[in-house]
Every structure is written in C-alpha cells, then in structure tokens.
Scaffold this motif. Structure first.
Motif, PDB file in Angstrom:
ATOM      1  N   SER B 196     -12.342  -5.061 -45.159  1.00 44.22           N
ATOM      2  CA  SER B 196     -13.755  -5.277 -44.839  1.00 44.22           C
ATOM      3  C   SER B 196     -14.567  -4.001 -45.054  1.00 44.22           C
ATOM      4  O   SER B 196     -15.744  -4.070 -45.401  1.00 44.22           O
ATOM      5  N   LEU B 197     -13.934  -2.827 -44.862  1.00 43.16           N
ATOM      6  CA  LEU B 197     -14.657  -1.575 -45.095  1.00 43.16           C
ATOM      7  C   LEU B 197     -14.911  -1.380 -46.581  1.00 43.16           C
ATOM      8  O   LEU B 197     -15.973  -0.914 -46.995  1.00 43.16           O
ATOM      9  N   GLU B 199     -15.181  -3.800 -48.789  1.00 40.78           N
ATOM     10  CA  GLU B 199     -16.221  -4.774 -49.134  1.00 40.78           C
ATOM     11  C   GLU B 199     -17.595  -4.233 -48.785  1.00 40.78           C
ATOM     12  O   GLU B 199     -18.534  -4.351 -49.568  1.00 40.78           O
ATOM     13  N   ALA B 200     -17.701  -3.661 -47.568  1.00 37.93           N
ATOM     14  CA  ALA B 200     -18.994  -3.133 -47.128  1.00 37.93           C
ATOM     15  C   ALA B 200     -19.499  -2.095 -48.115  1.00 37.93           C
ATOM     16  O   ALA B 200     -20.670  -2.089 -48.486  1.00 37.93           O
ATOM     17  N   ALA B 201     -18.597  -1.213 -48.545  1.00 42.29           N
ATOM     18  CA  ALA B 201     -19.012  -0.146 -49.454  1.00 42.29           C
ATOM     19  C   ALA B 201     -19.386  -0.709 -50.826  1.00 42.29           C
ATOM     20  O   ALA B 201     -20.411  -0.331 -51.398  1.00 42.29           O
ATOM     21  N   TYR B 202     -18.583  -1.650 -51.333  1.00 41.30           N
ATOM     22  CA  TYR B 202     -18.921  -2.257 -52.628  1.00 41.30           C
ATOM     23  C   TYR B 202     -20.281  -2.947 -52.546  1.00 41.30           C
ATOM     24  O   TYR B 202     -21.106  -2.855 -53.455  1.00 41.30           O
ATOM     25  N   ALA B 206     -21.404   0.875 -54.102  1.00 41.97           N
ATOM     26  CA  ALA B 206     -20.474   1.971 -54.361  1.00 41.97           C
ATOM     27  C   ALA B 206     -19.560   1.605 -55.530  1.00 41.97           C
ATOM     28  O   ALA B 206     -19.204   0.444 -55.713  1.00 41.97           O
ATOM     29  N   THR B 207     -19.194   2.618 -56.321  1.00 44.08           N
ATOM     30  CA  THR B 207     -18.225   2.385 -57.379  1.00 44.08           C
ATOM     31  C   THR B 207     -16.825   2.496 -56.777  1.00 44.08           C
ATOM     32  O   THR B 207     -16.666   2.921 -55.639  1.00 44.08           O
ATOM     33  N   GLU B 210     -16.125   5.926 -55.545  1.00 38.84           N
ATOM     34  CA  GLU B 210     -16.859   6.231 -54.311  1.00 38.84           C
ATOM     35  C   GLU B 210     -16.251   5.529 -53.112  1.00 38.84           C
ATOM     36  O   GLU B 210     -16.180   6.091 -52.011  1.00 38.84           O
ATOM     37  N   ARG B 214     -15.134   8.109 -50.423  1.00 38.01           N
ATOM     38  CA  ARG B 214     -16.059   8.231 -49.288  1.00 38.01           C
ATOM     39  C   ARG B 214     -15.725   7.304 -48.134  1.00 38.01           C
ATOM     40  O   ARG B 214     -16.234   7.478 -47.031  1.00 38.01           O
ATOM     41  N   VAL B 215     -14.936   6.273 -48.399  1.00 41.03           N
ATOM     42  CA  VAL B 215     -14.642   5.333 -47.305  1.00 41.03           C
ATOM     43  C   VAL B 215     -13.149   5.319 -46.975  1.00 41.03           C
ATOM     44  O   VAL B 215     -12.754   5.577 -45.845  1.00 41.03           O
ATOM     45  N   PRO B 218     -11.459   9.032 -46.079  1.00 42.93           N
ATOM     46  CA  PRO B 218     -11.830   9.499 -44.735  1.00 42.93           C
ATOM     47  C   PRO B 218     -11.237   8.634 -43.623  1.00 42.93           C
ATOM     48  O   PRO B 218     -10.789   9.150 -42.607  1.00 42.93           O
ATOM     49  N   ALA B 219     -11.210   7.322 -43.836  1.00 48.25           N
ATOM     50  CA  ALA B 219     -10.690   6.444 -42.786  1.00 48.25           C
ATOM     51  C   ALA B 219      -9.192   6.640 -42.604  1.00 48.25           C
ATOM     52  O   ALA B 219      -8.652   6.421 -41.529  1.00 48.25           O
TER      53      ALA B 219
END
Lengths: 257, 315
Positions: B196-197, B199-202, B206-207, B210, B214-215, B218-219
């Motif tokens: 889900s994270l 998906e949120a970024a896409y 976000a490419t 990225e 970036r997601v 870090p997570a």
C-alpha cells in the motif's frame, strides 16, 4: 450541459487474458462527485484504477478501449504516466500514510517534482492540510510521525498528500470503509467541500454514502460470467428514485448485493 | 424430585474427577514441555559454558599481562623470545579484512536486494534468490583457497606489489561470501514494506526508482542496518578465509596489500601449533577469544535492538 473531464469509451480490462470489466463507456463531469456503486467483485476498483493507470502496476493486466482525460487518451503512446498520476490523484481504501512525519507525507509529491525551497514547501503543506480539514488538529505536531494519527486523521492526511501534487481529479477507492461513522462523516463533508474545486470519482459499496455525497452515480454489476459491466449511469437522485434498469432498482432497494 | 436432582448432580461431579488416563496425559504434557525446554536451553548453556571457559582461562593470563599492555602495546609477539602482548595488531588485522569485506558486500548486497524486491519479475526472483543463497552454503575453506589461488593472482596483475598473503584478497573474498547474508536479510526487510505504501507513492507520480529510494528503503532502513551489523559480526568472526589467505603476520597496519593476521587466524595458528597447554603463550588464545566474543556479542546485540525497533514501524 456539464463539462466532461474524464471519459471512457468501450473500456475493457483483462487480467490474465480474462476480462474483468467490459465495454464501459462513461463520462465524468467536472467539479462534481461521481459515485461508482455495485456489489463486491463488479469491477468498481478496476475501473477507477484505469483513470490514473494504476493497473499498469499489475503485470497481467491489459486495457483496451479509450480513457480520455481532457480529450487526451491516457493510454496513448506518448502519455507520461508520472504526469497522469500527478494530475489525477488517488486516495485508497485503507489509510496508507508513509512512516514519515506529517509534513513529509504532504511534501512528498512536491519534493519528487523537484520543489526544494523550504518556504514554498511550508506553504504547500499548510494549504493542503487546511484543504483537507486537518490543519487545526496537526499544526503543532507537523514533525510527528504520521502513524501516530487516528485512522480518520490518517485518511485526511492522505487526501492532503494527494492534493499537494495539484491534481484536477481525485479518485477515491472506498475512502471511508475502514473508518468509524464520525470519521466517515468528516470525510464526506470534506468531499463536498473539495468538489468546489476538484472533480471527484468515488468507489463505494455504501449506497447511503453514494446517495449522500454524490451528484452522479454509476451502477456496475457482474453477470453470471463474472465480468463487470456498467448497468446505469445518471444523476444520483434519478438513480436512487427512478432507476431505469430493473437490476439497479433491485440493488438500491437491497434485494441483493 | 430433590433426590433425583442430587443424584444427577453426583454423576456430573464424578465426571469432573480426574481419572488415571487424564493423569497420564498430564504427565505426558509435562514431560514434553520439559524436553522442549531442555532443547531450548542446550544452546544457552553451551554459550554460558564457552563464556565461562574463556573467562576462567583468561584470568590467569591477565594476572601476568596487564590489561593496559594488552590493549595498548602495538606489538603482538607472544611466540617469540621478545614477548609483547598487544592485541592491537590482531584487532587491526580483523578490522582491515572486515572493512574490505563490508565495503564490497554492503553496496552489492543492498543493490541486489533492491533489484530482487523492487525490480525483478516474480520468475527471475524465484530463481535468483535461492541462487544467491547457495553462495552462503559454500564451505569457507573453499572460499579460502579461492582467495589464495585465484583472487590473489588476479589482483597481482593490477597491483604488482601485492603480497602473496594479503588482507585485500581475503577481505574481498569474504565480502563475496557475506553478500547473500546482506541481500537476503535486506530483501526480507524491503519485501515486508506494505504494498500500500508503494501504491501511495506511485499514485503521487513517483517513478520506480523514487518509490524504492524515498519510500521502500527508508521504511526498511532498520532491517537493512541490522543486516549490515550481522554481516559485520560475521566478518569479524570469519576464520578460514583469513587464516588461509590473509597471512600470519601480526603487524599494525591499515595497508590492505600486506600480509596481516586477524584474531581468528591467530587462534587457529596457536591451536594447531605445538604451543604447550597451560603456558602463558597458550592462554593468549583465550584472551583473544574473549575479545572476539565480546566484539561479536556487542554487534549482535545492536542488530537485535535495531530489528526489534523495526518491528514497531507498522501498527
């Protein structure tokens, strides 16, 4: 006549070669809330995910037909998916904030667009949190982890995050289904507020919600072949009071689904 | 009426009494519980036993050699006439080979983890992941000879003044050995980041890169760091490769081209040599072993702490 922002023409989506939704032709008017309703498995979310090409992430998915956004085919050869998703934002069923600060969640979109200026970011974060009716609750703890917020607050944060890329359309996939009634009410109020500026397409299995918030309603249903089709589309009031199709009437009166 | 109900109650009460079969079952349960506890305790007691032996044997050593000399003397020559007991050269040797190994394994391991978790199609992942893990199953003695007979000659073409036994070749080979440790653990951490994270970024435009940088990273950062620390602990404790390919010359240097000696290699050297038991020279290995044990223990504890914190990230 309403101005049309998004339009599907004979849209069919296949998963592993098998159609999930078929022959959908639908026109989404600008600055209105359009609800897509229907029982589980009728392809509501699949349809919604065509509007920002999220189906691209599923390797086995294939799309035929056209999805026009401001007259441009989103599945055309020269379309930049990143730009599509920036201009057509999405909010998901379960709140999915990044495990970062509240501030960084909202700043994520602008940052990947290359905005680095702190003051501009501050301004965007505040504006979007205000627009999502969350600013007053979080303005003193912007640098706290977003996961410390309640479910309803997290979902409004996700809306703020989506607004930060300055989209024209907001897609919402059952945005309140994981929330309690009070948080749901806040999201619905927020949607009405946002519809002054944004076009909203919401998928919901909650008919009352569709009746309460939407201007237009599309009813989808999967037949015996488990392929989802558009049964009826029209102003919400007409769909709920004078449906033309017998199946729509059966569904909204709770005879199945 | 009253009589009847009392006798009925009596029958039910009798059923509640434990019969012989029940008692046997309870004994059986206890016995199995005891057996399982014993199995769990074997490794704990073994560890405690090892620590006890290390400490007991190291105490007489430290009665003869001061802790200050042990920790600060820049020479380690317990087997020579002119005896010095400074562990620094061995620590430097261990540090050097481990640093070379990690400098190779951390980037390569993390990059392959990112590829496997974020880029590889399911089919490629299903083949590549086990293949990488096979690397971890190669006996370290094989890696040792690989380092000495293949890597070193290869490196000599590029670096002519490389010594035959050297820290560089042993370190690089050790790095290859621990790549799967890092890639496998890091990949687990990356893969555990909820879809889900992503998906949120896409959905925010976000490419793929990225989303990964970036997601997802870090997570998963604490899991990745934990894998690095476990790998460091593995490198510090690795014995066979360095014993074969890095040399047996305890000198205080940070030049990877030279022959050095690690703590582990020294222990092997003394254990296999003709140093008489019970002598001060022999006891050195317990002092060195204790230092080695404490170092890896600290690293493992740090890794455990980080992994625990990482579990708390989502709900």
């Amino acid at each position: 006549m309403e101005e049309i922002v998004l339009e599907t023409q004979n849209l069919t989506v296949y998963y592993n070669g098998r159609p999930a939704i078929e022959g959908i032709s639908l026109r989404i008017p600008r600055r209105r809330i359009t609800a897509i309703i229907g029982p589980s498995g009728c392809g509501k979310s699949t349809l919604l995910r065509c509007f920002n090409r999220m189906n691209d992430l599923i390797p086995s998915a294939r799309v035929t037909g056209r999805v026009l956004f401001e007259g441009v085919d989103l599945y055309g050869p020269d379309v930049d998916v990143v730009e599509v998703r920036r201009r057509i934002g999405m909010v998901f069923q379960k709140p999915n904030p990044f495990p970062k600060s509240i501030y960084e969640n909202v700043a994520f979109g602008p940052r990947i667009q290359g905005i680095r200026d702190r003051r501009r970011l501050d301004e965007i974060v505040e504006r979007c949190l205000r627009a999502a009716a969350l600013w007053d609750e979080v303005k003193d703890k912007l640098h706290q982890n977003a996961l410390t917020l309640s479910g309803g607050q997290q979902q409004r944060l996700c809306i703020a995050r989506a607004l930060a890329t300055e989209p024209e359309v907001l897609l919402m996939d059952e945005p309140a289904s994981a929330l309690d009634p009070i948080a749901t009410m806040k999201i619905e109020d927020l949607m009405r507020e946002l519809a002054r500026e944004y076009t909203i397409v919401i998928v919901t299995h909650n008919m009352q919600q569709a009746a309460r918030v939407s201007d237009y309603t599309a009813f989808m249903l999967a037949g015996e072949d488990r392929v989802g089709r558009l049964i009826e589309f029209g102003p919400t009031q007409q769909i709920f009071t004078r449906p033309r199709d017998r199946r729509t009437e059966d569904y909204i009166t709770g005879r199945f689904g | 009426m009253g009589l009847m109900s009392r006798s009925a109650a009596g029958i039910y009460a009798a059923r509640l009494q434990r019969g012989m079969a029940t008692r046997w079952r309870e004994w059986g349960e206890l016995a199995i519980q005891g057996l399982l506890l014993f199995a769990a305790m074997v490794s704990v007691f073994t560890t405690l036993g090892i620590v006890a032996v290390l400490v007991i044997e190291a105490v007489p050593f430290f009665q003869q050699v001061s802790l200050i000399e042990f920790l600060t003397d820049p020479q380690w020559t317990p087997l020579f006439a002119q005896k010095h007991f400074g562990i620094l050269p061995l620590v430097a040797g261990t540090f050097l080979t481990s640093a070379v190994a990690l400098a190779l394994a951390m980037p390569v391991g993390l990059l392959s983890a990112i590829y496997l978790s974020e880029y590889a199609p399911a089919r490629v992942r299903a083949i590549l992941k086990p293949a990488l893990e096979v690397l971890a199953g190669i006996p370290t003695v094989v890696y040792g000879y690989f380092a000495l007979l293949f890597v070193t000659p290869l490196l000599k073409r590029v670096i002519p003044d490389l010594e035959t036994f050297n820290a560089l070749s042993a370190g690089l080979t050790m790095g290859i050995m621990i790549i799967p440790l890092i890639s496998s653990l890091s990949e687990d951490a990356l893969y555990a980041v909820p879809g889900s994270l992503r998906e949120a970024a896409y959905a925010l435009g976000a490419t793929r890169l990225e989303v990964a940088l970036r997601v997802v990273i870090p997570a998963a950062l604490s899991g990745i760091v934990a894998s690095f620390i476990l790998a460091a602990s593995r490198a510090i404790g690795e014995t066979m490769i360095v014993a074969i390919a890095a040399g047996q010359r305890p000198i205080l240097t940070l030049d990877p081209r030279r022959a050095i000696e690690t703590m582990t290699a020294y222990i092997v050297q003394v254990s296999l040599g003709d140093t008489p038991h019970g002598t001060l020279e022999f006891r050195t290995i317990f002092a060195v072993g204790l230092v080695l044990f404490l170092l890896t223990l600290v690293f493992n504890l740090i890794a455990l702490r980080i992994i625990e914190r990482y579990r708390e990230v989502y709900r």
